[in-house]
Motif scaffolding. Structure first.
Motif, PDB file in Angstrom:
ATOM      1  N   ASP A  10      95.523  14.835  54.241  1.00 23.72           N
ATOM      2  CA  ASP A  10      96.555  13.817  54.079  1.00 23.72           C
ATOM      3  C   ASP A  10      96.418  13.195  52.691  1.00 23.72           C
ATOM      4  O   ASP A  10      95.332  12.769  52.294  1.00 23.72           O
ATOM      5  N   GLU A  11      97.520  13.129  51.956  1.00 30.01           N
ATOM      6  CA  GLU A  11      97.485  12.613  50.589  1.00 30.01           C
ATOM      7  C   GLU A  11      97.082  11.144  50.527  1.00 30.01           C
ATOM      8  O   GLU A  11      96.660  10.649  49.475  1.00 30.01           O
ATOM      9  N   ARG A  12      97.218  10.421  51.641  1.00 30.23           N
ATOM     10  CA  ARG A  12      96.857   8.999  51.653  1.00 30.23           C
ATOM     11  C   ARG A  12      95.347   8.785  51.737  1.00 30.23           C
ATOM     12  O   ARG A  12      94.878   7.655  51.570  1.00 30.23           O
ATOM     13  N   MET A  13      94.602   9.820  52.024  1.00 28.56           N
ATOM     14  CA  MET A  13      93.149   9.687  52.135  1.00 28.56           C
ATOM     15  C   MET A  13      92.528   9.296  50.802  1.00 28.56           C
ATOM     16  O   MET A  13      92.895   9.833  49.757  1.00 28.56           O
ATOM     17  N   THR A  14      91.584   8.354  50.863  1.00 28.44           N
ATOM     18  CA  THR A  14      90.809   8.035  49.666  1.00 28.44           C
ATOM     19  C   THR A  14      89.928   9.225  49.309  1.00 28.44           C
ATOM     20  O   THR A  14      89.713  10.127  50.122  1.00 28.44           O
ATOM     21  N   GLN A  15      89.395   9.201  48.098  1.00 27.97           N
ATOM     22  CA  GLN A  15      88.559  10.315  47.670  1.00 27.97           C
ATOM     23  C   GLN A  15      87.320  10.459  48.551  1.00 27.97           C
ATOM     24  O   GLN A  15      86.935  11.575  48.918  1.00 27.97           O
ATOM     25  N   GLU A  16      86.693   9.334  48.908  1.00 25.24           N
ATOM     26  CA  GLU A  16      85.498   9.440  49.749  1.00 25.24           C
ATOM     27  C   GLU A  16      85.849  10.000  51.125  1.00 25.24           C
ATOM     28  O   GLU A  16      85.064  10.752  51.719  1.00 25.24           O
ATOM     29  N   THR A  17      87.047   9.660  51.618  1.00 28.15           N
ATOM     30  CA  THR A  17      87.477  10.181  52.914  1.00 28.15           C
ATOM     31  C   THR A  17      87.736  11.680  52.829  1.00 28.15           C
ATOM     32  O   THR A  17      87.340  12.441  53.722  1.00 28.15           O
ATOM     33  N   LYS A  18      88.412  12.108  51.777  1.00 28.28           N
ATOM     34  CA  LYS A  18      88.668  13.545  51.608  1.00 28.28           C
ATOM     35  C   LYS A  18      87.362  14.328  51.585  1.00 28.28           C
ATOM     36  O   LYS A  18      87.230  15.365  52.250  1.00 28.28           O
ATOM     37  N   GLU A  19      86.393  13.843  50.840  1.00 26.27           N
ATOM     38  CA  GLU A  19      85.114  14.543  50.735  1.00 26.27           C
ATOM     39  C   GLU A  19      84.401  14.576  52.081  1.00 26.27           C
ATOM     40  O   GLU A  19      83.813  15.603  52.468  1.00 26.27           O
ATOM     41  N   PHE A  20      84.454  13.465  52.807  1.00 23.91           N
ATOM     42  CA  PHE A  20      83.802  13.410  54.112  1.00 23.91           C
ATOM     43  C   PHE A  20      84.491  14.332  55.116  1.00 23.91           C
ATOM     44  O   PHE A  20      83.831  15.037  55.886  1.00 23.91           O
ATOM     45  N   VAL A  21      85.809  14.324  55.104  1.00 24.64           N
ATOM     46  CA  VAL A  21      86.567  15.168  56.028  1.00 24.64           C
ATOM     47  C   VAL A  21      86.273  16.645  55.758  1.00 24.64           C
ATOM     48  O   VAL A  21      86.028  17.424  56.700  1.00 24.64           O
ATOM     49  N   VAL A  22      86.303  17.042  54.514  1.00 25.83           N
ATOM     50  CA  VAL A  22      86.040  18.447  54.186  1.00 25.83           C
ATOM     51  C   VAL A  22      84.634  18.854  54.627  1.00 25.83           C
ATOM     52  O   VAL A  22      84.438  19.913  55.234  1.00 25.83           O
TER      53      VAL A  22
END
Length: 320
Positions: A10-22
């Protein structure tokens, strides 16, 4: 949505969230969890938790361990009580129930969250190790949670002082227990802190469909799996299972609800806030944007999201 090299995010994810999700999806996708033996999943989660714990240091906290008996079957419930060295006078005592879909989680998995909140707020927190599903079904866990709370209320002068306020808190499934007990103990409790709580086991909210992709780390498939572990279908609409359906919402303890923007449970959070406000209860809602369900107990990986929640909790206490 945009495509990461491996996953749709989701483009709304913060960078830390994107990294954690991946990093989380590389281990397992939420839709795959129901196909894996529960005990194997628990062992894997416990191993990951142990790695995190090895890097944490809360020397400012005095930790004591007690065992509280559930009078229904004499089961002894482990409870950890954290008292900061710089604890405020007449400190409030927060009884915390961990999340994990009624199936996973422990005091260890939520140690960072509880220890951080105790440290930041300079107040006493008690973390409860209730029994898990599917080995233990509704109402066994609620009995454990209730027994621990009753013991704290009866012994608050030895934990804090006779003037200590007592409240309940929890995240996700733990927020579910906290919300239930806030109704049942409303004459004895002073506050409730609910972090993305599950308060309705029956309704398929719009946010379920909106956040059904695996990148949100829980989805309708996983939620259904957790609910089936916890309770029989015939009981899910009972107020003790779905506290949103309680008939009497009057005079509940003042409430702080913390929710994640990108969470299938977010509509439930707003529905519960609305019901609390309709009956003139004191209620605040803090939405943490750009992050997903589960951020609260993953503070070491999501420090900005967790920090916003911890700040909201600290501000909540400052108003006492």
């Amino acid at each position: 949505m945009h495509q990461d090299n491996e996953f749709e995010l989701d483009e709304r994810m913060t960078q830390e969230t994107k990294e954690f999700v991946v990093s989380s999806l590389r281990i397992i996708r939420p839709s795959q969890v129901p196909n894996i033996d529960v005990n194997l999943s628990r062992k894997a989660r416990a191993a990951n938790t142990a790695k995190v714990l090895s890097k944490l240091n809360f020397n400012n906290l005095n930790k004591i361990e007690i065992m509280v008996k559930n009078p229904n079957d004499d089961y002894e419930i482990p409870v950890s009580i954290f008292t900061p060295a710089d604890c405020v006078p007449d400190s409030p005592i927060t009884v915390f129930y961990h999340g994990g879909g009624w199936t996973f989680g422990s005091r260890d998995s939520h140690y960072h969250a509880v220890a951080s909140c105790a440290t930041r707020t300079k107040t006493i927190w008690a973390s409860v190790e209730y029994r898990l599903a599917p080995e233990n079904k509704f109402l066994v866990q609620i009995g454990d949670c209730e027994s621990a709370l009753r013991w704290i209320l009866n012994n608050k002068s030895s934990i804090g002082t006779e003037n200590s306020k007592v409240g309940v808190s929890g995240d996700s499934a733990g927020g579910h227990y906290a919300a239930i007990l806030a109704h049942e103990f409303k004459k004895e409790l002073d506050y409730q802190i609910l972090v993305y709580p599950c308060v309705d086991l029956t309704t398929k909210y719009d946010s379920y469909e909106k956040y059904s992709n695996d990148c949100y780390l829980i989805n309708p498939i996983l939620i259904k799996f957790f609910i089936n572990n916890f309770i029989d279908e015939k009981d899910i609409g009972m107020p003790r299972a779905s506290p949103l359906f309680n008939q009497d919402f009057k005079n509940l303890p003042k409430c702080l609800i913390i929710c994640a923007e990108l969470d299938p449970l977010i509509d439930q959070c707003y529905a519960y806030e609305n019901k609390l406000r309709q009956t003139s209860n004191e209620c605040e809602l803090c939405q943490v944007n750009g992050t997903v369900h589960g951020f609260f107990h993953n503070g070491p990986f999501l420090p900005n999201a967790f920090g916003q929640a911890a700040k909201a909790i600290d501000n909540f206490f400052q108003k006492f």
